[in-house]
Design a protein around this motif. Structure first.
Motif, PDB file in Angstrom:
ATOM      1  N   LEU A   1       9.555 -28.916  21.748  1.00  0.00           N
ATOM      2  CA  LEU A   1       9.956 -28.047  20.543  1.00  0.00           C
ATOM      3  C   LEU A   1      11.486 -28.649  19.771  1.00  0.00           C
ATOM      4  O   LEU A   1      11.831 -28.273  18.258  1.00  0.00           O
ATOM      5  CB  LEU A   1      10.080 -26.635  20.801  1.00  0.00           C
ATOM      6  N   ARG A   2      12.397 -28.384  20.894  1.00  0.00           N
ATOM      7  CA  ARG A   2      13.575 -29.440  21.093  1.00  0.00           C
ATOM      8  C   ARG A   2      14.146 -27.408  20.248  1.00  0.00           C
ATOM      9  O   ARG A   2      14.940 -27.584  19.482  1.00  0.00           O
ATOM     10  CB  ARG A   2      13.938 -30.191  20.228  1.00  0.00           C
ATOM     11  N   LEU A   3      14.021 -26.895  20.998  1.00  0.00           N
ATOM     12  CA  LEU A   3      14.829 -25.414  20.586  1.00  0.00           C
ATOM     13  C   LEU A   3      16.423 -25.653  21.075  1.00  0.00           C
ATOM     14  O   LEU A   3      17.074 -25.851  21.364  1.00  0.00           O
ATOM     15  CB  LEU A   3      14.130 -24.235  21.751  1.00  0.00           C
ATOM     16  N   ARG A   4      16.811 -24.736  19.698  1.00  0.00           N
ATOM     17  CA  ARG A   4      18.298 -24.394  19.205  1.00  0.00           C
ATOM     18  C   ARG A   4      18.106 -23.032  19.253  1.00  0.00           C
ATOM     19  O   ARG A   4      18.188 -22.029  18.602  1.00  0.00           O
ATOM     20  CB  ARG A   4      17.953 -25.132  17.903  1.00  0.00           C
ATOM     21  N   SER A   5      18.808 -22.451  20.426  1.00  0.00           N
ATOM     22  CA  SER A   5      18.907 -20.986  20.769  1.00  0.00           C
ATOM     23  C   SER A   5      19.957 -20.272  20.336  1.00  0.00           C
ATOM     24  O   SER A   5      21.781 -20.798  19.608  1.00  0.00           O
ATOM     25  CB  SER A   5      19.004 -20.950  22.522  1.00  0.00           C
ATOM     26  N   PHE A   6      20.116 -18.863  19.471  1.00  0.00           N
ATOM     27  CA  PHE A   6      20.841 -18.110  19.233  1.00  0.00           C
ATOM     28  C   PHE A   6      21.377 -17.156  20.715  1.00  0.00           C
ATOM     29  O   PHE A   6      21.010 -17.396  21.315  1.00  0.00           O
ATOM     30  CB  PHE A   6      20.085 -16.976  18.370  1.00  0.00           C
ATOM     31  N   SER A   7      22.548 -16.755  20.011  1.00  0.00           N
ATOM     32  CA  SER A   7      23.631 -15.953  20.914  1.00  0.00           C
ATOM     33  C   SER A   7      22.253 -14.868  21.711  1.00  0.00           C
ATOM     34  O   SER A   7      21.387 -14.111  20.815  1.00  0.00           O
ATOM     35  CB  SER A   7      24.234 -15.155  21.031  1.00  0.00           C
ATOM     36  N   SER A   8      22.082 -14.116  22.479  1.00  0.00           N
ATOM     37  CA  SER A   8      21.531 -12.753  23.395  1.00  0.00           C
ATOM     38  C   SER A   8      21.883 -11.491  23.109  1.00  0.00           C
ATOM     39  O   SER A   8      23.032 -11.435  24.170  1.00  0.00           O
ATOM     40  CB  SER A   8      21.190 -13.436  25.136  1.00  0.00           C
ATOM     41  N   GLY A   9      21.651 -11.535  21.822  1.00  0.00           N
ATOM     42  CA  GLY A   9      23.103 -10.604  21.756  1.00  0.00           C
ATOM     43  C   GLY A   9      23.296 -10.004  19.745  1.00  0.00           C
ATOM     44  O   GLY A   9      22.623 -10.856  19.447  1.00  0.00           O
TER      45      GLY A   9
ATOM     46  N   GLY B   1      14.290 -13.317  28.492  1.00  0.00           N
ATOM     47  CA  GLY B   1      13.532 -14.609  27.216  1.00  0.00           C
ATOM     48  C   GLY B   1      15.326 -14.987  26.954  1.00  0.00           C
ATOM     49  O   GLY B   1      15.598 -14.097  26.034  1.00  0.00           O
ATOM     50  N   THR B   2      15.407 -16.013  25.208  1.00  0.00           N
ATOM     51  CA  THR B   2      16.002 -16.438  24.994  1.00  0.00           C
ATOM     52  C   THR B   2      15.545 -17.061  23.427  1.00  0.00           C
ATOM     53  O   THR B   2      14.301 -17.127  23.665  1.00  0.00           O
ATOM     54  CB  THR B   2      16.683 -17.840  25.268  1.00  0.00           C
ATOM     55  N   ILE B   3      16.105 -16.211  22.025  1.00  0.00           N
ATOM     56  CA  ILE B   3      15.684 -16.695  20.996  1.00  0.00           C
ATOM     57  C   ILE B   3      16.176 -18.423  20.716  1.00  0.00           C
ATOM     58  O   ILE B   3      17.317 -18.248  20.683  1.00  0.00           O
ATOM     59  CB  ILE B   3      15.422 -15.188  20.142  1.00  0.00           C
ATOM     60  N   GLY B   4      15.385 -17.895  19.666  1.00  0.00           N
ATOM     61  CA  GLY B   4      15.612 -20.130  18.668  1.00  0.00           C
ATOM     62  C   GLY B   4      14.591 -20.178  18.036  1.00  0.00           C
ATOM     63  O   GLY B   4      13.477 -19.482  17.747  1.00  0.00           O
ATOM     64  N   LEU B   5      15.063 -21.014  17.438  1.00  0.00           N
ATOM     65  CA  LEU B   5      14.380 -22.235  16.750  1.00  0.00           C
ATOM     66  C   LEU B   5      13.563 -23.455  16.941  1.00  0.00           C
ATOM     67  O   LEU B   5      14.615 -24.207  17.568  1.00  0.00           O
ATOM     68  CB  LEU B   5      15.101 -22.188  15.353  1.00  0.00           C
ATOM     69  N   PRO B   6      12.711 -23.996  16.868  1.00  0.00           N
ATOM     70  CA  PRO B   6      12.162 -26.053  17.085  1.00  0.00           C
ATOM     71  C   PRO B   6      13.392 -26.714  16.293  1.00  0.00           C
ATOM     72  O   PRO B   6      13.713 -26.016  14.808  1.00  0.00           O
ATOM     73  CB  PRO B   6      10.755 -26.122  16.254  1.00  0.00           C
ATOM     74  N   ALA B   7      13.930 -27.226  16.519  1.00  0.00           N
ATOM     75  CA  ALA B   7      14.928 -27.922  15.205  1.00  0.00           C
ATOM     76  C   ALA B   7      14.550 -28.613  14.030  1.00  0.00           C
ATOM     77  O   ALA B   7      15.154 -28.096  12.890  1.00  0.00           O
ATOM     78  CB  ALA B   7      15.178 -29.499  16.276  1.00  0.00           C
ATOM     79  N   LEU B   8      13.210 -28.547  14.561  1.00  0.00           N
ATOM     80  CA  LEU B   8      12.455 -28.920  12.722  1.00  0.00           C
ATOM     81  C   LEU B   8      11.454 -28.107  12.254  1.00  0.00           C
ATOM     82  O   LEU B   8      10.695 -27.981  10.850  1.00  0.00           O
ATOM     83  CB  LEU B   8      11.518 -30.181  12.968  1.00  0.00           C
ATOM     84  N   GLY B   9      11.899 -26.383  12.508  1.00  0.00           N
ATOM     85  CA  GLY B   9      11.633 -25.786  11.885  1.00  0.00           C
ATOM     86  C   GLY B   9       9.983 -24.618  12.696  1.00  0.00           C
ATOM     87  O   GLY B   9       9.511 -25.249  13.725  1.00  0.00           O
TER      88      GLY B   9
ATOM     89  N   THR C   1      21.429 -22.481  10.102  1.00  0.00           N
ATOM     90  CA  THR C   1      22.291 -24.276  10.887  1.00  0.00           C
ATOM     91  C   THR C   1      23.613 -23.533  11.950  1.00  0.00           C
ATOM     92  O   THR C   1      23.573 -24.983  12.545  1.00  0.00           O
ATOM     93  CB  THR C   1      22.759 -24.270   9.387  1.00  0.00           C
ATOM     94  N   ASP C   2      23.858 -22.347  12.681  1.00  0.00           N
ATOM     95  CA  ASP C   2      24.844 -22.423  13.213  1.00  0.00           C
ATOM     96  C   ASP C   2      23.987 -22.614  14.719  1.00  0.00           C
ATOM     97  O   ASP C   2      24.750 -22.541  15.505  1.00  0.00           O
ATOM     98  CB  ASP C   2      25.444 -20.887  13.244  1.00  0.00           C
ATOM     99  N   ALA C   3      22.789 -21.952  14.750  1.00  0.00           N
ATOM    100  CA  ALA C   3      22.278 -22.848  16.130  1.00  0.00           C
ATOM    101  C   ALA C   3      21.325 -23.967  15.981  1.00  0.00           C
ATOM    102  O   ALA C   3      20.830 -24.212  16.928  1.00  0.00           O
ATOM    103  CB  ALA C   3      20.515 -21.439  16.265  1.00  0.00           C
ATOM    104  N   ALA C   4      20.481 -24.122  14.143  1.00  0.00           N
ATOM    105  CA  ALA C   4      19.993 -25.185  13.921  1.00  0.00           C
ATOM    106  C   ALA C   4      20.038 -26.290  12.856  1.00  0.00           C
ATOM    107  O   ALA C   4      20.413 -26.219  12.407  1.00  0.00           O
ATOM    108  CB  ALA C   4      18.246 -24.622  14.419  1.00  0.00           C
ATOM    109  N   PRO C   5      21.184 -26.774  13.030  1.00  0.00           N
ATOM    110  CA  PRO C   5      21.441 -27.923  11.793  1.00  0.00           C
ATOM    111  C   PRO C   5      20.527 -28.709  11.370  1.00  0.00           C
ATOM    112  O   PRO C   5      20.780 -28.774  10.682  1.00  0.00           O
ATOM    113  CB  PRO C   5      22.680 -28.650  12.758  1.00  0.00           C
ATOM    114  N   GLU C   6      19.634 -28.790  11.641  1.00  0.00           N
ATOM    115  CA  GLU C   6      18.438 -29.866  11.837  1.00  0.00           C
ATOM    116  C   GLU C   6      17.708 -29.040   9.959  1.00  0.00           C
ATOM    117  O   GLU C   6      16.912 -29.810   9.375  1.00  0.00           O
ATOM    118  CB  GLU C   6      17.331 -30.254  12.709  1.00  0.00           C
ATOM    119  N   TYR C   7      18.863 -27.770   9.898  1.00  0.00           N
ATOM    120  CA  TYR C   7      17.612 -26.763   9.066  1.00  0.00           C
ATOM    121  C   TYR C   7      18.124 -27.545   8.017  1.00  0.00           C
ATOM    122  O   TYR C   7      17.656 -27.093   6.659  1.00  0.00           O
ATOM    123  CB  TYR C   7      17.856 -25.410   8.931  1.00  0.00           C
ATOM    124  N   ALA C   8      19.394 -27.848   7.677  1.00  0.00           N
ATOM    125  CA  ALA C   8      20.330 -28.444   6.751  1.00  0.00           C
ATOM    126  C   ALA C   8      20.515 -30.439   6.542  1.00  0.00           C
ATOM    127  O   ALA C   8      20.598 -30.300   7.835  1.00  0.00           O
ATOM    128  CB  ALA C   8      21.128 -28.214   6.238  1.00  0.00           C
TER     129      ALA C   8
END
Length: 410
Positions: A77-85, A195-203, A303-310
């Motif tokens: 999934l190529r996760l792009r992570s957010f800060s834990s906070g 855990g860590t929250i994030g987004l798959p690189a492609l959504g 996009t600060d976590a997943a630049p692929e979103y734009a």
């Protein structure tokens, strides 16, 4: 020759139905997945709009969900992570609160944020440590009350609840009264802490797509709405009938209740997500912002976590509010975003997603394992059968598959 393989029909290609179908396929059952829409995912789909990846309502993936680790290839999934906070926007601007074991540099950010007292932070720390260290079975078996009552039981003050926990949890539970079951709250809190929250690189839509690609060729049938469940299988809306030894209804709760009179649709939570494009990031870090005054549920620069979103290097901002609102709410929302981020005159409103049935309400008394077997050959799965989360949806799919296998292969 060996006996013919039994056939199972799964109605709905959300992640619960796909997980169920995959489990049945792996056990040797011939599966057919019937989906009324033109793609898989149900509530978890990603649209491509002017080069931006827009999830249908803000969603995140949490690596703390154990079932996801068993079912999905998370690395793929190529996760792009957010800060834990989080950053809390309120009087005096933004206040940073980070998990100290994940961000040692900000270990004292909570107590120094001006939110809550030292006693509050000690109580919150004790509860968090318990939830992280205790077996999940212990959390499921504890005394149940509302989340608000549970937080007070742990010694957390009303001021701390109002300034930090209510604003944060409103974006997670999609309700501000904190009436959600304390049992469910502790399981969610545990997953965030571990855990860590994030987004798959492609959504987020890549999650159901990954499950669907592991099904055999010809198993998935898109644009095939089911009108009714019959004694022998299903009746499609076009009048065609399909026979099956087992039928698993994996639709949204309202549709499941329409197809299966034994199923009672739960109360649902609603949310509306607005997407804006900006020339550049107005924040510069992959951290969620919550609104202490409750105007917004949350806002993030995706996009600060997943630049692929734009596709063009611009910034994509996701902002959610509780309830169902339309585009006419955007000017009011934009005014609040300007208070948080600064000048938004260069921003472009891309889309609004009003999700009426975003999550089942998890109210006490809560049964974490609602029945998935209705009768021999008839089953149901979805997050409304377990917990309103990706974890719950995937677990319910496994449970329904196992119930069907027990009947099909005694």
């Amino acid at each position: 020759m060996g006996a013919a393989r039994p056939t199972a029909i799964i109605v709905g290609a959300g992640i619960a139905g796909l997980a169920c179908a995959l489990r049945l396929h792996q056990a040797g059952v011939h599966v057919r997945v019937l989906e009324s829409a033109d793609g898989v995912g149900g509530r978890m789909r990603t649209d491509l709009v002017d080069g931006y990846r827009l999830d249908r309502g803000f969603q995140v993936f949490n690596t703390g969900y154990p079932e996801a680790g068993r079912v999905l290839d998370i690395k793929a999934l190529r996760l792009r992570s957010f800060s834990s906070g989080m950053l809390i926007f309120g009087a005096g601007g933004l206040h940073r609160v980070m998990l100290p074991w994940k961000h040692p540099r900000h270990a004292l950010s909570g107590p120094l944020s001006g939110v809550g007292s030292l006693k509050d932070w000690a109580a919150l720390g004790a509860m968090t440590f318990r939830d992280m260290a205790a077996p999940a079975a212990l959390l499921r078996g504890g005394r149940e009350r509302s989340t608000r009552s549970e937080l007070r039981h742990w010694g957390i003050s009303e001021a701390m609840i109002d300034q930090l926990l209510r604003p944060f949890l409103s974006g997670v539970l999609l309700e501000r009264k904190l009436e959600t079951s304390s049992t469910f709250f502790h399981l969610v809190w545990r997953s965030f802490a571990r855990g860590t929250i994030g987004l798959p690189a492609l959504g987020m839509g890549q999650i159901p797509i990954q499950l669907a690609t592991r099904l055999p060729s010809g198993a998935l049938h898109l644009g095939r709405p089911v009108e009714a469940i019959t004694d022998d299988g299903v009746l499609l809306r076009d009048g065609h009938e399909m026979a099956a030894a087992a039928v698993i209804v994996a639709t949204d709760p309202r549709s499941a209740a329409d197809l299966l009179p034994e199923v009672r649709a739960p109360a649902m939570r609603s949310v509306t997500t607005f997407y804006h494009a900006a020339p550049r990031s107005p924040l510069g870090e992959a951290t969620q912002i919550i609104d202490a005054e409750g105007h917004l549920a949350d806002t993030l620069v995706l996009t600060d976590a997943a630049p692929e979103y734009a596709a063009d290097g611009r910034a994509l901002i996701s902002t959610s509010v509780l309830g169902v609102v339309g585009d006419d709410h955007e000017p009011q929302l934009r005014a609040r975003l300007e208070e948080i981020y600064g000048d938004t005159r260069g921003w472009r409103h891309l889309a609004t997603y009003a999700i009426r049935d975003a999550l089942p309400a998890m109210l006490p008394p809560l049964s974490l394992r609602r029945p998935v077997r209705l009768a021999s050959g008839r089953y149901v799965c979805g997050d409304h059968r377990d917990t309103s989360s990706i974890q719950g949806a995937l677990v319910s799919g496994r449970r329904a598959a196992q119930a069907a296998l027990t009947d099909l292969c005694p």
